[in-house]
Design an enzyme around this catalytic site. Structure first.
Site, mmCIF file in Angstrom:
data_model
loop_
_atom_site.group_PDB
_atom_site.id
_atom_site.type_symbol
_atom_site.label_atom_id
_atom_site.label_comp_id
_atom_site.label_asym_id
_atom_site.label_seq_id
_atom_site.Cartn_x
_atom_site.Cartn_y
_atom_site.Cartn_z
ATOM 1 N N ASP A 138 33.600 -75.188 -21.338
ATOM 2 C CA ASP A 138 33.514 -74.130 -20.319
ATOM 3 C C ASP A 138 32.117 -73.533 -20.513
ATOM 4 O O ASP A 138 31.234 -74.217 -21.057
ATOM 5 C CB ASP A 138 34.631 -73.078 -20.520
ATOM 6 C CG ASP A 138 34.758 -72.112 -19.340
ATOM 7 O OD1 ASP A 138 35.347 -72.490 -18.327
ATOM 8 O OD2 ASP A 138 34.229 -70.984 -19.412
ATOM 9 N N LYS A 174 43.517 -71.434 -22.844
ATOM 10 C CA LYS A 174 42.079 -71.193 -22.814
ATOM 11 C C LYS A 174 41.682 -70.628 -24.164
ATOM 12 O O LYS A 174 42.526 -70.072 -24.881
ATOM 13 C CB LYS A 174 41.723 -70.202 -21.701
ATOM 14 C CG LYS A 174 40.285 -70.289 -21.254
ATOM 15 C CD LYS A 174 40.037 -71.409 -20.261
ATOM 16 C CE LYS A 174 38.565 -71.575 -19.968
ATOM 17 N NZ LYS A 174 38.321 -72.502 -18.860
HETATM 18 P P1 NDP Z 1 27.614 -73.377 -18.148
HETATM 19 O O1 NDP Z 1 27.523 -72.649 -19.412
HETATM 20 O O2 NDP Z 1 27.234 -74.799 -18.094
HETATM 21 O O3 NDP Z 1 26.761 -72.617 -17.026
HETATM 22 C C1 NDP Z 1 27.006 -71.304 -16.664
HETATM 23 C C2 NDP Z 1 25.931 -70.855 -15.708
HETATM 24 O O4 NDP Z 1 26.293 -69.576 -15.202
HETATM 25 C C3 NDP Z 1 24.582 -70.701 -16.349
HETATM 26 O O5 NDP Z 1 23.575 -70.973 -15.419
HETATM 27 C C4 NDP Z 1 24.582 -69.237 -16.770
HETATM 28 O O6 NDP Z 1 23.292 -68.685 -16.892
HETATM 29 C C5 NDP Z 1 25.325 -68.599 -15.615
HETATM 30 N N1 NDP Z 1 26.024 -67.395 -16.102
HETATM 31 C C6 NDP Z 1 26.966 -67.323 -17.080
HETATM 32 N N2 NDP Z 1 27.365 -66.063 -17.278
HETATM 33 C C7 NDP Z 1 26.674 -65.338 -16.402
HETATM 34 C C8 NDP Z 1 26.634 -63.957 -16.103
HETATM 35 N N3 NDP Z 1 27.406 -63.068 -16.763
HETATM 36 N N4 NDP Z 1 25.802 -63.567 -15.105
HETATM 37 C C9 NDP Z 1 25.036 -64.456 -14.439
HETATM 38 N N5 NDP Z 1 25.020 -65.774 -14.682
HETATM 39 C C10 NDP Z 1 25.821 -66.195 -15.642
HETATM 40 O O7 NDP Z 1 29.133 -73.162 -17.626
HETATM 41 P P2 NDP Z 1 29.936 -73.993 -16.555
HETATM 42 O O8 NDP Z 1 29.038 -74.454 -15.484
HETATM 43 O O9 NDP Z 1 30.758 -74.969 -17.290
HETATM 44 O O10 NDP Z 1 30.946 -72.891 -15.994
HETATM 45 C C11 NDP Z 1 30.621 -72.051 -14.887
HETATM 46 C C12 NDP Z 1 31.895 -71.466 -14.311
HETATM 47 O O11 NDP Z 1 32.758 -72.529 -13.887
HETATM 48 C C13 NDP Z 1 32.737 -70.623 -15.257
HETATM 49 O O12 NDP Z 1 33.402 -69.607 -14.535
HETATM 50 C C14 NDP Z 1 33.767 -71.605 -15.769
HETATM 51 O O13 NDP Z 1 34.937 -70.976 -16.243
HETATM 52 C C15 NDP Z 1 34.021 -72.386 -14.486
HETATM 53 N N6 NDP Z 1 34.621 -73.698 -14.698
HETATM 54 C C16 NDP Z 1 34.008 -74.659 -15.445
HETATM 55 C C17 NDP Z 1 34.575 -75.898 -15.593
HETATM 56 C C18 NDP Z 1 33.872 -77.002 -16.283
HETATM 57 O O14 NDP Z 1 34.384 -78.136 -16.234
HETATM 58 N N7 NDP Z 1 32.750 -76.794 -16.906
HETATM 59 C C19 NDP Z 1 35.901 -76.193 -15.030
HETATM 60 C C20 NDP Z 1 36.427 -75.157 -14.171
HETATM 61 C C21 NDP Z 1 35.814 -73.948 -14.054
HETATM 62 P P3 NDP Z 1 22.659 -68.417 -18.345
HETATM 63 O O15 NDP Z 1 22.292 -69.771 -18.872
HETATM 64 O O16 NDP Z 1 21.506 -67.558 -18.067
HETATM 65 O O17 NDP Z 1 23.728 -67.741 -19.159
#
Ligand code: NDP
Length: 448
Positions: free
Chosen positions: A169, A129
């Protein structure tokens, strides 16, 4: 925590001492180690070969400075990370996160989890990672590009399609992957498509990669619901976040007849009892890159709660898809009191240990992240296969492969939980099944 196993207890204490202040990493290690007593009772050789100690110490940790210039010519300094955790099953594989909260402890927790998740997919990939404390929010395209180029200038020497293959991510989507790949190509003079995944379709990306984590989560949960004579049909679903994972989880839930009634971002929550329109969310977040509160401008039945807690909304199924530790013990109790029947972790480690315990004690169906969100990395591995063969698969075929992989992961976790005396406990099942695969390979490859 470790069922009275003193050796495990002392290994865990050593991990905490050797990695001070890295609380997320301690939490992730504690969660996996607490599943292992029955495995170690059957396989004392894992102690003899110090497999657990070796697994808890990353193969390599790379930390570097990234200096970049904003649109006004001002210089900024961020910190970049890549933790290559374990390559017993294949080249290092795992995403990059760009978010101000990124530090070594977060990267190590994610890398550690990735090792077991990747093992569960059945694909030949190790775990890694990386990321940076860079915040892409509010930056222009040019600034994001400047940052990505500088980040890759340092990182490229550690990557390669048989060495280490990053992906996206939080904060790293197709735009960032494009800039990172462009710089890698420029520095190496090679169009090495398989060196990074999550690429755009027109230059080496795979169908379904964008949808994969969200779709995969819902396929996994659908299989679990089916196993318990239930389905998504007519279920109310709340999904935290509105990023890549959340959006495509929402899309698949809707396709399967469920109703998504709430989504969020780090500012607030949108709620619509009549069901959230995923296309509007996609436009706001993916195209316009705006805040989720914009949604109420297009749908008058929707309400927006600034700073609201999505877990206080009554729902049948909750899918945390934003970030780590977003469901606390208190949130879990509220969800249970409100009648939730299933939780599916789309984000990594989104439920605190207290939350998990509350769900387990209440007999709530629980899909743990390691298993339930493995669809993204599994499809990344499918992207690598296509790249290595210079091939392009159809959406239907790739989606079918993803669905099969997720159903398989569910069965593996469920059967392993049964075999090790904790039927229905998929967290334990996932940890044990992933661990066994990696640990066995490590022994077979000798002391390295
Ligand atoms: P994105 O950046 O596309 O989206 C993240 C979302 O979560 C946004 O809506 C963001 O809001 C919100 N968010 C992030 N940090 C916080 C926080 N501290 N408090 C509240 N809301 C928060 O990321 P992903 O959708 O890719 O990833 C989301 C999760 O899924 C993570 O844990 C990631 O590790 C996991 N994941 C992702 C994969 C992938 O293929 N993308 C694969 C496996 C796991 P805002 O825009 O306001 O920050």
């Amino acid at each position: 925590m470790f069922g009275g196993d003193e050796k495990l207890e002392s290994i865990y204490r050593e991990v905490v001492n050797r990695n001070p202040g890295e609380t997320e990493f301690h939490q992730a290690v504690g969660e996996v180690l607490s599943s292992l007593p029955p495995v170690l009772a059957k396989h004392p050789e894992f102690y003899e070969y110090k497999i657990i100690e070796r697994l808890c110490e990353p193969d390599r940790q790379i930390i570097f400075r990234v200096v970049w210039e904003d649109d006004k010519g001002r210089l900024h300094i961020n910190r970049g990370f890549r933790v290559q955790f374990n390559n017993a099953l294949g080249p290092y594989k795992g995403g990059l996160r760009f978010h101000p909260s990124v530090y070594l402890g977060v990267v190590k927790f994610l890398g550690f989890e990735q090792v077991f998740k990747n093992a569960l997919t059945g694909m030949p990939i190790g775990g890694a990672k990386g990321g940076s404390d860079f915040d892409p929010h509010g930056k222009s395209d040019r600034e994001v590009m400047n940052f990505c180029r500088r980040f890759m200038t340092e990182l490229h020497q550690y990557l390669g399609e048989e060495i280490d293959i990053p992906a996206g991510d939080i904060g790293v989507g197709q735009r960032e992957i494009g800039y990172l790949f462009g710089q890698y190509k420029r520095l190496t003079h090679r169009f090495e498509a398989g060196v990074i995944t999550g690429k755009k379709l027109n230059w080496g990306g795979s169908q379904v990669r964008t949808e994969a984590t969200g779709y995969g989560l819902v396929y996994f949960m659908d299989e679990m619901l089916r196993d318990h004579k239930k389905s998504f049909d007519d279920m109310k679903v709340t999904i935290s976040g509105s990023g890549n994972v959340a959006i495509y989880a929402a899309e698949k839930v809707t396709q399967l007849g469920g109703k998504v009634i709430a989504m969020s971002d780090s500012n607030g929550v949108i709620y619509d009892e009549s069901g959230i329109d995923v296309e509007t969310v996609k436009r706001i977040k993916e195209v316009e890159r705006k805040r989720i509160k914009e949604y109420t401008k297009f749908h008058e039945t929707a309400a927006y709660y600034e700073g609201g807690n999505i877990w206080e909304i009554k729902t049948d199924i909750a899918l945390p898809c934003a970030t780590e530790n977003e469901i606390t013990g208190r949130d879990a109790k509220i969800l249970i009191k409100n009648g939730v029947i299933a939780i599916g972790e789309g984000a990594n480690m989104p439920t605190t240990p207290e939350g998990i315990k509350a769900f387990m004690d209440a007999g709530i169906l629980f899909g743990p992240a390691k298993a339930a969100n493995a669809g993204g990395v599994a499809t990344s591995a499918l992207e690598m296969i296509q790249n290595s063969r210079h091939d392009v698969w159809t959406f239907e075929y790739t989606d079918k492969r993803l669905k099969e992989i997720m159903e398989n992961i569910y069965r593996t976790c469920s059967e392993t939980a049964e075999e090790y005396g904790v039927p229905g406990n998929l967290s334990r099942g996932a940890n044990i099944a992933g661990f066994l695969k990696v640990a066995t390979a490590m022994i077979e490859q000798g002391i390295v």
